[in-house]
Design an enzyme around this catalytic site. Sequence first.
Site, PDB file in Angstrom:
ATOM      1  N   ARG A  14       0.806  -1.053   0.018  1.00 39.66           N
ATOM      2  CA  ARG A  14       0.019  -0.034   0.176  1.00 39.66           C
ATOM      3  C   ARG A  14       0.850   1.443  -0.003  1.00 39.66           C
ATOM      4  O   ARG A  14       0.712   2.220  -0.591  1.00 39.66           O
ATOM      5  CB  ARG A  14      -0.970   0.194   1.407  1.00 39.66           C
ATOM      6  CG  ARG A  14      -1.864  -1.242   1.263  1.00 39.66           C
ATOM      7  CD  ARG A  14      -3.021  -1.265  -0.091  1.00 39.66           C
ATOM      8  NE  ARG A  14      -3.532   0.289  -0.147  1.00 39.66           N
ATOM      9  CZ  ARG A  14      -4.076   0.575  -1.369  1.00 39.66           C
ATOM     10  NH1 ARG A  14      -4.000  -0.184  -2.383  1.00 39.66           N
ATOM     11  NH2 ARG A  14      -4.563   1.696  -1.292  1.00 39.66           N
ATOM     12  N   ILE A  15       1.869   1.240   0.959  1.00 40.25           N
ATOM     13  CA  ILE A  15       2.382   2.510   1.042  1.00 40.25           C
ATOM     14  C   ILE A  15       3.685   2.698  -0.121  1.00 40.25           C
ATOM     15  O   ILE A  15       3.801   3.772  -0.673  1.00 40.25           O
ATOM     16  CB  ILE A  15       3.449   2.638   2.461  1.00 40.25           C
ATOM     17  CG1 ILE A  15       2.152   2.489   3.514  1.00 40.25           C
ATOM     18  CG2 ILE A  15       4.277   3.798   2.604  1.00 40.25           C
ATOM     19  CD1 ILE A  15       1.257   3.670   3.384  1.00 40.25           C
ATOM     20  N   SER A 158       5.506   7.071  12.008  1.00 41.19           N
ATOM     21  CA  SER A 158       4.217   6.630  11.233  1.00 41.19           C
ATOM     22  C   SER A 158       3.172   7.570  10.903  1.00 41.19           C
ATOM     23  O   SER A 158       3.112   8.748  11.267  1.00 41.19           O
ATOM     24  CB  SER A 158       3.507   5.557  12.636  1.00 41.19           C
ATOM     25  OG  SER A 158       3.135   6.546  13.697  1.00 41.19           O
ATOM     26  N   CYS A 159       2.111   7.095  10.344  1.00 41.24           N
ATOM     27  CA  CYS A 159       0.899   8.090  10.013  1.00 41.24           C
ATOM     28  C   CYS A 159       0.346   8.627  11.122  1.00 41.24           C
ATOM     29  O   CYS A 159      -0.056   9.960  11.149  1.00 41.24           O
ATOM     30  CB  CYS A 159       0.031   7.372   9.089  1.00 41.24           C
ATOM     31  SG  CYS A 159      -0.724   5.748  10.051  1.00 41.24           S
ATOM     32  N   THR A 160       0.177   7.858  12.363  1.00 41.03           N
ATOM     33  CA  THR A 160      -0.380   8.558  13.263  1.00 41.03           C
ATOM     34  C   THR A 160       0.407   9.341  14.127  1.00 41.03           C
ATOM     35  O   THR A 160       0.146  10.434  14.708  1.00 41.03           O
ATOM     36  CB  THR A 160      -0.932   7.431  14.324  1.00 41.03           C
ATOM     37  OG1 THR A 160       0.245   6.339  14.501  1.00 41.03           O
ATOM     38  CG2 THR A 160      -2.053   6.405  13.946  1.00 41.03           C
ATOM     39  N   ARG A 241      -9.123  -0.708  15.261  1.00 40.75           N
ATOM     40  CA  ARG A 241      -9.617  -0.922  13.847  1.00 40.75           C
ATOM     41  C   ARG A 241     -10.881  -0.895  13.281  1.00 40.75           C
ATOM     42  O   ARG A 241     -11.843  -1.428  14.069  1.00 40.75           O
ATOM     43  CB  ARG A 241      -8.753  -2.013  13.180  1.00 40.75           C
ATOM     44  CG  ARG A 241      -7.016  -2.161  13.410  1.00 40.75           C
ATOM     45  CD  ARG A 241      -6.445  -1.440  12.485  1.00 40.75           C
ATOM     46  NE  ARG A 241      -4.956  -1.559  12.856  1.00 40.75           N
ATOM     47  CZ  ARG A 241      -4.140  -2.617  12.619  1.00 40.75           C
ATOM     48  NH1 ARG A 241      -4.523  -3.837  11.877  1.00 40.75           N
ATOM     49  NH2 ARG A 241      -2.990  -2.567  12.944  1.00 40.75           N
TER      50      ARG A 241
END
Length: 356
Positions: A14-15, A158-160, A241
Amino acid sequence: MPHPIRLAINGYGRIGRCFLRALHESPLRHSFQVVAINEPADLDSMAYLTRFDSTHGIFPGDVQQRDEGLVIDGVPIHVSHAREPEGVDWAALDIDILVECSGRYGTRAELERFLAAGCPRLLLSHPGRSARDIDFTLIYGINQHALTGEERLVSNASCTTNAVVPVLNQLQQAFGVEHAFLTTLHSVMNDQPLIDGYHHSDLRRTRSAMQSIVPVATGLAQGVERFLPALAGKVQAKAIRVPTLNVSAIDIMAQLSSDADGERLHALLRTAAQRQPRLQAYSDAPHASVDFNHDPHSVVVDGSQTRMNGPRLANIFIWFDNEWGFACRLLDAVQAWSALFAPHAEEAPEAALRHG
């Protein structure tokens, strides 16, 4: 005339695919060129998933297969299918940065296998096992100016972390933060099955990703402490999630050190968005998560869901595209890092990109 910075991608999930597309959609495509991808999957699948993406749509360019590699808008990309770092002759590819998107390697010993195999530098699409396992952890907009150019192992966090650290930093500077609790509502990830099945040592992750809300472990609190040491021991986090394909949110509860009110809080967050419009946004419209699909910001503050409870308890709700926003920050990290060891690379014209 300077040549474009030569990039490779290890792990084309995905990334990895979002990073390639983010570069293609950016003006930086004239200065940076993906010359190699290492991905164990077969080439037909790689080409197909580059062309067609259920989340971000059809690739806005020409994707072809040629000579066991990919060709994106006429630019050839060498493809290999090694399962270990030593399986690729990285030195022969003459790359400047390898963007490590597989997520399989986290310790310094594991990451240094790439260096030993000929990679000059690694940019990680994850935090690494710990701060000691890498040379520098970067959040663009916060600390990119502390890069020296001498690093060989850099993490993009990280994205978060990219989403929440700017907001917590703004709260800390304006009011002080005594304690914070972060609840991440994260879209499903590929470590979850579509239907129940034997899959993971975390038993919750054996359950169907699309049928349940699933709590999972998170290292977000530790990630925050890397950047905001004044908050060490003051932050806790949990992650849940949710059955959506993309876009995530974080609910921030922060006990402030000094009095505030809703008007001051909103003004602070609006002003922060105005100062860094590429990285942070603010909206008080009645949003749903799908509104932020393919959004390039690290964080979008939802003013309609942000409020005070008493003079010192702040509740802030933020959105972020956990794929696209993070891929855009990877690209920013490449630009900031390469400017230190190749300061004129950003001036490379498109002709150099296509024929360099």
